[in-house]
Design a protein around this motif. Structure first.
Motif, PDB file in Angstrom:
ATOM      1  N   GLY A   1       0.790  -1.216   0.000  1.00  0.00           N
ATOM      2  CA  GLY A   1       0.000   0.000   0.000  1.00  0.00           C
ATOM      3  C   GLY A   1       0.822   1.266   0.000  1.00  0.00           C
ATOM      4  O   GLY A   1       0.275   2.358  -0.222  1.00  0.00           O
ATOM      5  N   GLY A   2       2.108   1.133   0.228  1.00  0.00           N
ATOM      6  CA  GLY A   2       2.984   2.282   0.261  1.00  0.00           C
ATOM      7  C   GLY A   2       3.430   2.716  -1.114  1.00  0.00           C
ATOM      8  O   GLY A   2       3.008   2.170  -2.134  1.00  0.00           O
ATOM      9  N   SER A   3       4.316   3.700  -1.119  1.00  0.00           N
ATOM     10  CA  SER A   3       4.775   4.292  -2.369  1.00  0.00           C
ATOM     11  C   SER A   3       6.285   4.430  -2.391  1.00  0.00           C
ATOM     12  O   SER A   3       6.936   4.561  -1.351  1.00  0.00           O
ATOM     13  CB  SER A   3       4.161   5.685  -2.566  1.00  0.00           C
ATOM     14  OG  SER A   3       2.748   5.630  -2.654  1.00  0.00           O
ATOM     15  N   LEU A   4       6.832   4.398  -3.583  1.00  0.00           N
ATOM     16  CA  LEU A   4       8.231   4.676  -3.832  1.00  0.00           C
ATOM     17  C   LEU A   4       8.344   5.431  -5.145  1.00  0.00           C
ATOM     18  O   LEU A   4       7.502   5.269  -6.031  1.00  0.00           O
ATOM     19  CB  LEU A   4       9.067   3.405  -3.925  1.00  0.00           C
ATOM     20  CG  LEU A   4       9.439   2.665  -2.646  1.00  0.00           C
ATOM     21  CD1 LEU A   4      10.130   1.353  -3.005  1.00  0.00           C
ATOM     22  CD2 LEU A   4      10.341   3.521  -1.774  1.00  0.00           C
ATOM     23  N   ARG A   5       9.388   6.213  -5.263  1.00  0.00           N
ATOM     24  CA  ARG A   5       9.688   6.888  -6.513  1.00  0.00           C
ATOM     25  C   ARG A   5      11.094   6.522  -6.954  1.00  0.00           C
ATOM     26  O   ARG A   5      12.065   6.765  -6.230  1.00  0.00           O
ATOM     27  CB  ARG A   5       9.572   8.409  -6.375  1.00  0.00           C
ATOM     28  CG  ARG A   5       9.853   9.159  -7.682  1.00  0.00           C
ATOM     29  CD  ARG A   5       9.833  10.668  -7.489  1.00  0.00           C
ATOM     30  NE  ARG A   5       8.531  11.156  -7.092  1.00  0.00           N
ATOM     31  CZ  ARG A   5       8.207  11.548  -5.854  1.00  0.00           C
ATOM     32  NH1 ARG A   5       9.114  11.508  -4.878  1.00  0.00           N
ATOM     33  NH2 ARG A   5       6.989  11.986  -5.594  1.00  0.00           N
TER      34      ARG A   5
ATOM     35  N   MET B   1       5.571   4.881  -7.955  1.00  0.00           N
ATOM     36  CA  MET B   1       4.896   3.624  -7.683  1.00  0.00           C
ATOM     37  C   MET B   1       4.017   3.798  -6.454  1.00  0.00           C
ATOM     38  O   MET B   1       4.508   4.046  -5.354  1.00  0.00           O
ATOM     39  CB  MET B   1       5.902   2.497  -7.461  1.00  0.00           C
ATOM     40  CG  MET B   1       6.899   2.333  -8.614  1.00  0.00           C
ATOM     41  SD  MET B   1       7.971   0.886  -8.405  1.00  0.00           S
ATOM     42  CE  MET B   1       8.892   1.391  -6.948  1.00  0.00           C
ATOM     43  N   ASN B   2       2.727   3.672  -6.651  1.00  0.00           N
ATOM     44  CA  ASN B   2       1.758   3.782  -5.572  1.00  0.00           C
ATOM     45  C   ASN B   2       1.035   2.462  -5.388  1.00  0.00           C
ATOM     46  O   ASN B   2       1.038   1.604  -6.263  1.00  0.00           O
ATOM     47  CB  ASN B   2       0.744   4.889  -5.870  1.00  0.00           C
ATOM     48  CG  ASN B   2       1.363   6.252  -5.987  1.00  0.00           C
ATOM     49  OD1 ASN B   2       2.316   6.582  -5.285  1.00  0.00           O
ATOM     50  ND2 ASN B   2       0.811   7.075  -6.881  1.00  0.00           N
TER      51      ASN B   2
ATOM     52  N   ARG C   1      -1.567   2.303 -11.059  1.00  0.00           N
ATOM     53  CA  ARG C   1      -0.793   2.388  -9.827  1.00  0.00           C
ATOM     54  C   ARG C   1       0.549   3.079 -10.026  1.00  0.00           C
ATOM     55  O   ARG C   1       1.012   3.800  -9.149  1.00  0.00           O
ATOM     56  CB  ARG C   1      -0.551   0.996  -9.243  1.00  0.00           C
ATOM     57  CG  ARG C   1      -1.820   0.240  -8.896  1.00  0.00           C
ATOM     58  CD  ARG C   1      -1.513  -1.039  -8.134  1.00  0.00           C
ATOM     59  NE  ARG C   1      -0.710  -1.967  -8.934  1.00  0.00           N
ATOM     60  CZ  ARG C   1       0.490  -2.414  -8.583  1.00  0.00           C
ATOM     61  NH1 ARG C   1       1.047  -2.011  -7.442  1.00  0.00           N
ATOM     62  NH2 ARG C   1       1.144  -3.265  -9.363  1.00  0.00           N
ATOM     63  N   PHE C   2       1.168   2.835 -11.166  1.00  0.00           N
ATOM     64  CA  PHE C   2       2.483   3.401 -11.464  1.00  0.00           C
ATOM     65  C   PHE C   2       2.355   4.492 -12.510  1.00  0.00           C
ATOM     66  O   PHE C   2       1.504   4.420 -13.404  1.00  0.00           O
ATOM     67  CB  PHE C   2       3.434   2.339 -12.001  1.00  0.00           C
ATOM     68  CG  PHE C   2       3.838   1.273 -11.020  1.00  0.00           C
ATOM     69  CD1 PHE C   2       3.253   1.169  -9.771  1.00  0.00           C
ATOM     70  CD2 PHE C   2       4.832   0.372 -11.366  1.00  0.00           C
ATOM     71  CE1 PHE C   2       3.635   0.182  -8.875  1.00  0.00           C
ATOM     72  CE2 PHE C   2       5.226  -0.620 -10.481  1.00  0.00           C
ATOM     73  CZ  PHE C   2       4.631  -0.716  -9.237  1.00  0.00           C
TER      74      PHE C   2
END
Length: 115
Positions: free
Chosen positions: A15-19, A82-83, A66-67
């Motif tokens: 459920g988290g995000s990264l870039r 990326m979510n 999502r992305f």
């Protein structure tokens, strides 16, 4: 030759995000497309998203919605937001660049999503 450097990988909960970021250097003038692929352990490398200098994007069905891929042509840099990350997204993510019909690859950055 083109050199690619990825950054932004890490460990997040579902459920988290990264870039992710990918900066290109070297013979960058002929790069006409960049993108992201990923490879999970024991699996083939697969397409995540690609983008042209003009901004046309292509996504794998598994990440659509999502992305988001984006690019900065001045910096010759591509990003992957990326979510709603899932454990299935866990993989080494590789940046790639298409230059004069040849694909160049970065060393990869690990993305791990815990359940």
């Amino acid at each position: 030759q083109v050199q690619l450097m990825e950054s932004g990988g890490g460990l997040v909960q579902a459920g988290g995000s990264l870039r992710l970021s990918c900066a290109a250097s070297g013979s960058i003038f002929s790069i006409n497309g960049m993108g992201w692929y990923r490879q999970a352990p024991g699996k083939q490398r697969e397409l995540v998203a690609t983008i042209t200098r003009g901004g046309s994007a292509n996504y794998a069905d598994s990440v659509k919605g999502r992305f988001t891929i984006s690019r900065d042509n001045a910096k010759i840099t591509v990003y992957l937001q990326m979510n709603s990350l899932k454990p299935e997204d866990t993989a080494v993510y590789y940046c790639n660049a298409l230059s004069r019909g040849y694909n160049y690859w970065g060393q990869g950055t690990q993305v791990t999503v815990s359940s």
